[in-house]
Design a protein around this motif. Structure first.
Motif, PDB file in Angstrom:
ATOM      1  N   GLY A 115      50.159  51.134  42.731  1.00  0.00           N
ATOM      2  CA  GLY A 115      49.936  49.719  42.994  1.00  0.00           C
ATOM      3  C   GLY A 115      50.351  49.279  44.382  1.00  0.00           C
ATOM      4  O   GLY A 115      49.909  48.243  44.873  1.00  0.00           O
ATOM      5  N   LYS A 116      51.188  50.073  45.048  1.00  0.00           N
ATOM      6  CA  LYS A 116      51.626  49.738  46.402  1.00  0.00           C
ATOM      7  C   LYS A 116      50.521  49.965  47.432  1.00  0.00           C
ATOM      8  O   LYS A 116      50.638  49.518  48.570  1.00  0.00           O
ATOM      9  CB  LYS A 116      52.868  50.548  46.765  1.00  0.00           C
ATOM     10  CG  LYS A 116      54.094  50.150  45.950  1.00  0.00           C
ATOM     11  CD  LYS A 116      55.316  50.946  46.376  1.00  0.00           C
ATOM     12  CE  LYS A 116      56.541  50.531  45.595  1.00  0.00           C
ATOM     13  NZ  LYS A 116      57.155  49.314  46.079  1.00  0.00           N
ATOM     14  N   TYR A 117      49.457  50.625  47.047  1.00  0.00           N
ATOM     15  CA  TYR A 117      48.382  50.957  47.982  1.00  0.00           C
ATOM     16  C   TYR A 117      47.123  50.129  47.747  1.00  0.00           C
ATOM     17  O   TYR A 117      46.073  50.420  48.318  1.00  0.00           O
ATOM     18  CB  TYR A 117      48.063  52.457  47.883  1.00  0.00           C
ATOM     19  CG  TYR A 117      49.291  53.290  48.121  1.00  0.00           C
ATOM     20  CD1 TYR A 117      49.797  53.460  49.398  1.00  0.00           C
ATOM     21  CD2 TYR A 117      49.977  53.863  47.054  1.00  0.00           C
ATOM     22  CE1 TYR A 117      50.955  54.203  49.615  1.00  0.00           C
ATOM     23  CE2 TYR A 117      51.132  54.603  47.260  1.00  0.00           C
ATOM     24  CZ  TYR A 117      51.608  54.768  48.540  1.00  0.00           C
ATOM     25  OH  TYR A 117      52.751  55.490  48.748  1.00  0.00           O
ATOM     26  N   LEU A 123      51.117  33.229  42.847  1.00  0.00           N
ATOM     27  CA  LEU A 123      52.481  33.426  42.363  1.00  0.00           C
ATOM     28  C   LEU A 123      53.098  34.777  42.719  1.00  0.00           C
ATOM     29  O   LEU A 123      54.217  35.057  42.308  1.00  0.00           O
ATOM     30  CB  LEU A 123      52.515  33.244  40.838  1.00  0.00           C
ATOM     31  CG  LEU A 123      52.045  31.888  40.332  1.00  0.00           C
ATOM     32  CD1 LEU A 123      52.038  31.858  38.807  1.00  0.00           C
ATOM     33  CD2 LEU A 123      52.901  30.773  40.906  1.00  0.00           C
ATOM     34  N   PHE A 124      52.356  35.607  43.445  1.00  0.00           N
ATOM     35  CA  PHE A 124      52.917  36.908  43.817  1.00  0.00           C
ATOM     36  C   PHE A 124      52.280  37.390  45.111  1.00  0.00           C
ATOM     37  O   PHE A 124      51.318  36.805  45.603  1.00  0.00           O
ATOM     38  CB  PHE A 124      52.735  37.938  42.692  1.00  0.00           C
ATOM     39  CG  PHE A 124      51.302  38.298  42.389  1.00  0.00           C
ATOM     40  CD1 PHE A 124      50.730  39.436  42.934  1.00  0.00           C
ATOM     41  CD2 PHE A 124      50.531  37.505  41.544  1.00  0.00           C
ATOM     42  CE1 PHE A 124      49.411  39.776  42.653  1.00  0.00           C
ATOM     43  CE2 PHE A 124      49.218  37.842  41.255  1.00  0.00           C
ATOM     44  CZ  PHE A 124      48.650  38.985  41.817  1.00  0.00           C
ATOM     45  N   THR A 125      52.854  38.438  45.662  1.00  0.00           N
ATOM     46  CA  THR A 125      52.339  39.073  46.871  1.00  0.00           C
ATOM     47  C   THR A 125      52.000  40.528  46.542  1.00  0.00           C
ATOM     48  O   THR A 125      52.335  41.023  45.461  1.00  0.00           O
ATOM     49  CB  THR A 125      53.403  39.061  47.991  1.00  0.00           C
ATOM     50  OG1 THR A 125      54.530  39.847  47.548  1.00  0.00           O
ATOM     51  CG2 THR A 125      53.844  37.635  48.326  1.00  0.00           C
ATOM     52  N   ASN A 126      51.381  41.195  47.487  1.00  0.00           N
ATOM     53  CA  ASN A 126      51.103  42.622  47.308  1.00  0.00           C
ATOM     54  C   ASN A 126      52.397  43.395  47.050  1.00  0.00           C
ATOM     55  O   ASN A 126      52.434  44.281  46.187  1.00  0.00           O
ATOM     56  CB  ASN A 126      50.398  43.198  48.537  1.00  0.00           C
ATOM     57  CG  ASN A 126      48.940  42.805  48.612  1.00  0.00           C
ATOM     58  OD1 ASN A 126      48.340  42.354  47.635  1.00  0.00           O
ATOM     59  ND2 ASN A 126      48.358  42.963  49.787  1.00  0.00           N
ATOM     60  N   ASP A 127      53.456  43.059  47.789  1.00  0.00           N
ATOM     61  CA  ASP A 127      54.729  43.762  47.621  1.00  0.00           C
ATOM     62  C   ASP A 127      55.318  43.530  46.229  1.00  0.00           C
ATOM     63  O   ASP A 127      55.816  44.467  45.598  1.00  0.00           O
ATOM     64  CB  ASP A 127      55.739  43.331  48.692  1.00  0.00           C
ATOM     65  CG  ASP A 127      55.397  43.879  50.071  1.00  0.00           C
ATOM     66  OD1 ASP A 127      54.650  44.887  50.155  1.00  0.00           O
ATOM     67  OD2 ASP A 127      55.874  43.301  51.058  1.00  0.00           O
ATOM     68  N   ILE A 128      55.284  42.294  45.756  1.00  0.00           N
ATOM     69  CA  ILE A 128      55.820  42.000  44.424  1.00  0.00           C
ATOM     70  C   ILE A 128      55.058  42.788  43.367  1.00  0.00           C
ATOM     71  O   ILE A 128      55.653  43.418  42.486  1.00  0.00           O
ATOM     72  CB  ILE A 128      55.777  40.485  44.130  1.00  0.00           C
ATOM     73  CG1 ILE A 128      56.807  39.753  44.997  1.00  0.00           C
ATOM     74  CG2 ILE A 128      56.008  40.203  42.643  1.00  0.00           C
ATOM     75  CD1 ILE A 128      56.701  38.229  44.963  1.00  0.00           C
TER      76      ILE A 128
END
Length: 191
Positions: A133-135, A97-102
């Motif tokens: 969290g972006k890394y 339900l989500f991606t790394n970017d989300i």
């Protein structure tokens, strides 16, 4: 104390009153391990017919072959004698339900619990957030059979994993309770 804490402690007290498993050996009796998702709808003891002492069950979000999951599998084999491994993902997984970017964007916005609706993910409130969290690779899932196959291959190709351990790939169907083999994964995991 919270009501959940009280419930857990009461359940444990009742369990301990009738506990008779104190003499189980450290190695799993059936000599296998399962890597599966932490989803509360999955009960590996029930879907794989386990009782205490039978097998190692390693759980994380998505049942993914993360470095830590592979660490646990290697310990399971090297020090505790497991000889077969299963990778079991499941239908209707939240990791789809989500991606790394989300996830990175949600965490950058707020550390509070987010919600999802037909329009996607939303934060309940503003900050504080954190961009760390972006890394992180959150090991999200686009397609179940593909992710099972990828994980079996990742485990099988790890230099710390002996080549004589068969690894089987399955998807657990949360609607029927059935394990559905992913033939490509099982083929990739054979000795």
């Amino acid at each position: 104390m919270t009501s959940v804490l009280n419930e857990v402690l009461l359940a444990n007290r009742n369990y301990a009153n009738n506990f008779d498993k104190g003499d189980l050996p450290l190695p799993p009796g059936r000599r296998f391990a399962i890597l599966t998702c932490m989803d509360a709808r999955l009960d590996p003891a029930k879907y794989a017919g386990l009782t205490e002492g039978d097998a190692h069950v390693i759980r994380n979000a998505g049942g993914r072959a993360s470095d830590d999951a592979i660490r646990s599998l290697v310990i399971s084999y090297k020090l505790l004698g497991t000889r077969e491994w299963f990778v079991i993902h499941h239908t209707d997984c939240g990791m789809e339900l989500f991606t790394n970017d989300i996830m990175g964007d949600l965490l950058a916005s707020s550390l509070k619990t987010a919600s999802i609706d037909k329009n996607g993910w939303h934060d309940c409130c503003e900050g504080p957030g954190c961009t760390d969290g972006k890394y992180i690779n959150w090991l999200t899932i686009k397609e179940q059979a593909q992710s099972v196959t990828e994980d079996v291959i990742r485990i099988k190709n790890n230099p710390l994993v002996p080549k004589d351990i068969p690894i089987y790939g399955y998807v657990y169907d949360v609607k029927s309770g059935k394990l559905i083999e992913v033939p490509e994964a099982t083929a990739a995991g054979q000795v």
